[in-house]
Scaffold this motif. Structure first.
Motif, short mmCIF file in Angstrom:
data_model
loop_
_atom_site.label_atom_id
_atom_site.label_comp_id
_atom_site.label_asym_id
_atom_site.label_seq_id
_atom_site.Cartn_x
_atom_site.Cartn_y
_atom_site.Cartn_z
N ALA A 103 12.78 -22.53 6.83
CA ALA A 103 13.08 -23.95 7.07
C ALA A 103 12.52 -24.83 5.97
CB ALA A 103 12.53 -24.37 8.43
N LEU A 104 11.37 -24.44 5.41
CA LEU A 104 10.71 -25.25 4.38
C LEU A 104 11.06 -24.78 2.97
CD1 LEU A 104 7.15 -25.54 5.99
CD2 LEU A 104 8.94 -27.29 5.93
N SER A 105 11.80 -23.66 2.88
CA SER A 105 12.16 -23.08 1.57
C SER A 105 10.92 -22.73 0.75
CB SER A 105 13.07 -24.04 0.79
OG SER A 105 14.26 -24.30 1.50
N VAL A 106 9.94 -22.10 1.39
CA VAL A 106 8.72 -21.64 0.72
C VAL A 106 8.46 -20.19 1.10
CG1 VAL A 106 7.71 -23.96 0.66
CG2 VAL A 106 7.21 -22.44 2.59
N HIS A 107 7.50 -19.55 0.43
CA HIS A 107 7.14 -18.17 0.72
C HIS A 107 6.32 -18.13 2.02
CE1 HIS A 107 5.34 -14.16 0.20
NE2 HIS A 107 6.38 -13.92 -0.61
N VAL A 108 6.38 -17.01 2.72
CA VAL A 108 5.65 -16.88 3.98
C VAL A 108 4.15 -17.00 3.75
CG1 VAL A 108 7.42 -15.56 5.20
CG2 VAL A 108 5.75 -14.36 3.76
N ASN A 109 3.66 -16.53 2.60
CA ASN A 109 2.22 -16.63 2.33
C ASN A 109 1.79 -18.09 2.17
OD1 ASN A 109 1.77 -13.91 2.47
ND2 ASN A 109 2.06 -13.56 0.26
N THR A 110 2.72 -18.93 1.66
CA THR A 110 2.42 -20.36 1.55
C THR A 110 2.24 -20.97 2.94
OG1 THR A 110 3.69 -20.50 -0.50
CG2 THR A 110 3.26 -22.57 0.67
N VAL A 111 3.10 -20.55 3.86
CA VAL A 111 2.98 -21.04 5.24
C VAL A 111 1.64 -20.59 5.83
CG1 VAL A 111 3.95 -20.93 7.57
CG2 VAL A 111 5.47 -21.09 5.60
N ARG A 112 1.30 -19.34 5.62
CA ARG A 112 0.03 -18.82 6.17
C ARG A 112 -1.16 -19.60 5.61
NH1 ARG A 112 2.66 -13.60 5.31
NH2 ARG A 112 3.19 -12.69 7.35
N TYR A 113 -1.11 -19.87 4.32
CA TYR A 113 -2.22 -20.61 3.69
C TYR A 113 -2.36 -22.00 4.30
CZ TYR A 113 -4.72 -23.49 0.37
OH TYR A 113 -5.61 -24.38 -0.19
N ARG A 114 -1.23 -22.70 4.48
CA ARG A 114 -1.29 -24.06 5.02
C ARG A 114 -1.76 -24.07 6.48
NH1 ARG A 114 4.56 -26.23 2.65
NH2 ARG A 114 3.98 -26.16 0.42
N LEU A 115 -1.33 -23.09 7.25
CA LEU A 115 -1.79 -23.01 8.64
C LEU A 115 -3.29 -22.74 8.69
CD1 LEU A 115 1.09 -20.91 10.27
CD2 LEU A 115 0.71 -23.37 10.46
N ALA A 116 -3.75 -21.87 7.81
CA ALA A 116 -5.18 -21.59 7.77
C ALA A 116 -5.96 -22.82 7.33
CB ALA A 116 -5.45 -20.42 6.81
N ARG A 117 -5.42 -23.55 6.36
CA ARG A 117 -6.08 -24.77 5.91
C ARG A 117 -6.17 -25.79 7.04
NH1 ARG A 117 -9.88 -27.10 3.00
NH2 ARG A 117 -9.23 -29.03 1.98
N TYR A 118 -5.09 -25.91 7.83
CA TYR A 118 -5.08 -26.85 8.97
C TYR A 118 -6.14 -26.45 9.99
CZ TYR A 118 -3.53 -29.53 13.00
OH TYR A 118 -3.50 -30.38 14.07
N ALA A 119 -6.23 -25.16 10.31
CA ALA A 119 -7.21 -24.67 11.29
C ALA A 119 -8.63 -24.91 10.79
CB ALA A 119 -6.97 -23.20 11.56
#
Length: 386
Positions: free
Chosen positions: A338-354
């Motif tokens: 949906a965001l047109s990014v790599h899955v690792n980018t999503v994981r990094y941002r979720l971890a940063r939010y947490a």
């Protein structure tokens, strides 16, 4: 070239004037055969008939204008007949019938006076032109009257609807107006308020007219503060063409003001979330509380958004990623697509939010609070200064 007013035609005009009373009586008898003319007072019919005789005589004497004693025009006469409830085609038919009668009298009189054939032909053409011209004027005036009636009816209908929805009608006015517009006190109806792009200004009202009608009730549709408002007998539908329609009900007429208030509330919430199509309590559900529970939203924003926003320019990217993650049912691959990014980018941002908020997105209660906070944040992003 034939003279415009042959002397022989003046003689015919004088003869017709001598028979004015008989010609008036003959005309009245003729028009009484047409539907609705039996309701018109005799003095009004005789006045019109006398005016017809004077006009024919004036044409034969070389002037199509009526004398000063008959100033009322055929346009006004047509308007009077409209007010008396006689259809336009009947009015024109009656007018042409009496003018035909007067032409016959002209021909008979011209024959008795041995008027030259060329003069008779000339006068006959003049009388036909007279009939056609004033038939057109009768229709024109009738159409204007019909337009005025329609405009007045629409204005009254709109005023009634506005007062009905805002609760400013007296019970007796609701009862009388309801009878006039087909509302049944014990029946239930849907109350709607909608908004649309300017280029589709009338598309939404037409859709309401079509989808909300029954064989016994025509929807009441109008405008309040630029929004389309309606009372329909059926739950309406709407195309997702940029329009949003909030619907409440079904309720009896006594409950219209409350239902209208609910529809207004739902429309405001839907507009804040940029929703399209049909919305109601079920489709908006908890989003209503997100908009209206300001203190709770502020508390959740402070806990789950403010720590991220304090980090600077990339804060919006992190919050948007978490919001998309929740919308994608917490599927990382769907979120990345949906965001047109790599899955690792999503994981990094979720971890940063947490890390910044301490939120555990696997905990159901926390999940609800985060969703609420991020919806509130998104609303603020859409409407700066809110």
């Amino acid at each position: 070239m034939l003279d415009a007013t042959p002397r022989s035609l003046t003689a015919v005009a004088d003869a017709l004037m001598e028979r004015e009373e008989a010609l008036v009586t003959a005309q009245v008898k003729a028009v009484r055969e047409f539907a609705g003319y039996d309701r018109i007072p005799l003095p009004s019919l005789r006045s019109s008939a006398r005016r017809n005789v004077l006009r024919v005589v004036s044409v034969l004497r070389g002037s199509p204008d009526l004398p000063a004693e008959a100033e009322e025009t055929e346009r006004q006469s047509g308007g009077q007949r409209a007010l008396q409830g006689i259809p336009a085609d009947v009015v024109v038919g009656a007018y042409r019938a009496v003018m035909g009668l007067l032409r016959e009298e002209f021909l008979a009189t011209a024959t008795d006076l041995q008027i030259p054939a060329v003069d008779v032909l000339h006068a006959t053409r003049l009388l036909w032109d007279l009939t056609d011209r004033y038939s057109t004027e009768v229709v024109a005036e009738r159409q204007q009257i019909d337009i005025e009636f329609a405009r007045r009816d629409e204005q009254e209908r709109l005023a009634f609807l506005q007062r009905l929805l805002t609760g400013t009608l007296l019970p007796a006015e609701v009862l009388v107006g309801g009878v006039a517009y087909g509302l049944v006190p014990d029946a239930e109806y849907w109350v709607s308020r909608g908004r649309h792009p300017e280029e589709h200004r009338h598309a939404l009202s037409r859709r309401l007219e079509y989808s909300g009608a029954t064989s016994t009730f025509r929807p009441l549709i109008g405008w309040i503060d630029g929004d389309v408002v309606a009372v329909t007998a059926k739950r309406p539908t709407v195309e997702a063409d940029g329009a949003v329609l909030a619907v409440s009900g079904p309720v009896p007429p006594a409950g219209f003001p409350q239902a209208f208030g609910e529809a207004t509330r739902l429309l405001n919430v839907a507009a804040r979330f940029q929703r399209q199509g049909l919305v109601d309590n079920n489709t908006l559900s908890i989003r209503i509380a997100v908009v209206e529970e300001g203190e709770l939203s502020e508390a959740l924003l402070a806990r789950y958004a403010t720590p991220v926003l304090a980090t600077g320019a990339t804060a919006g990217i992190v919050l948007s990623t978490v919001r998309t993650f929740l919308a994608c049912r917490r599927h990382i691959a769907e979120t990345a697509a949906a965001l047109s990014v790599h899955v690792n980018t999503v994981r990094y941002r979720l971890a940063r939010y947490a890390e910044l908020t301490g939120a555990d997105l696997d905990d159901t209660e926390t999940l609800i609070e985060v969703w609420w906070a991020l919806e509130s944040w998104a609303l603020r992003e859409q409407t700066p200064g809110a």
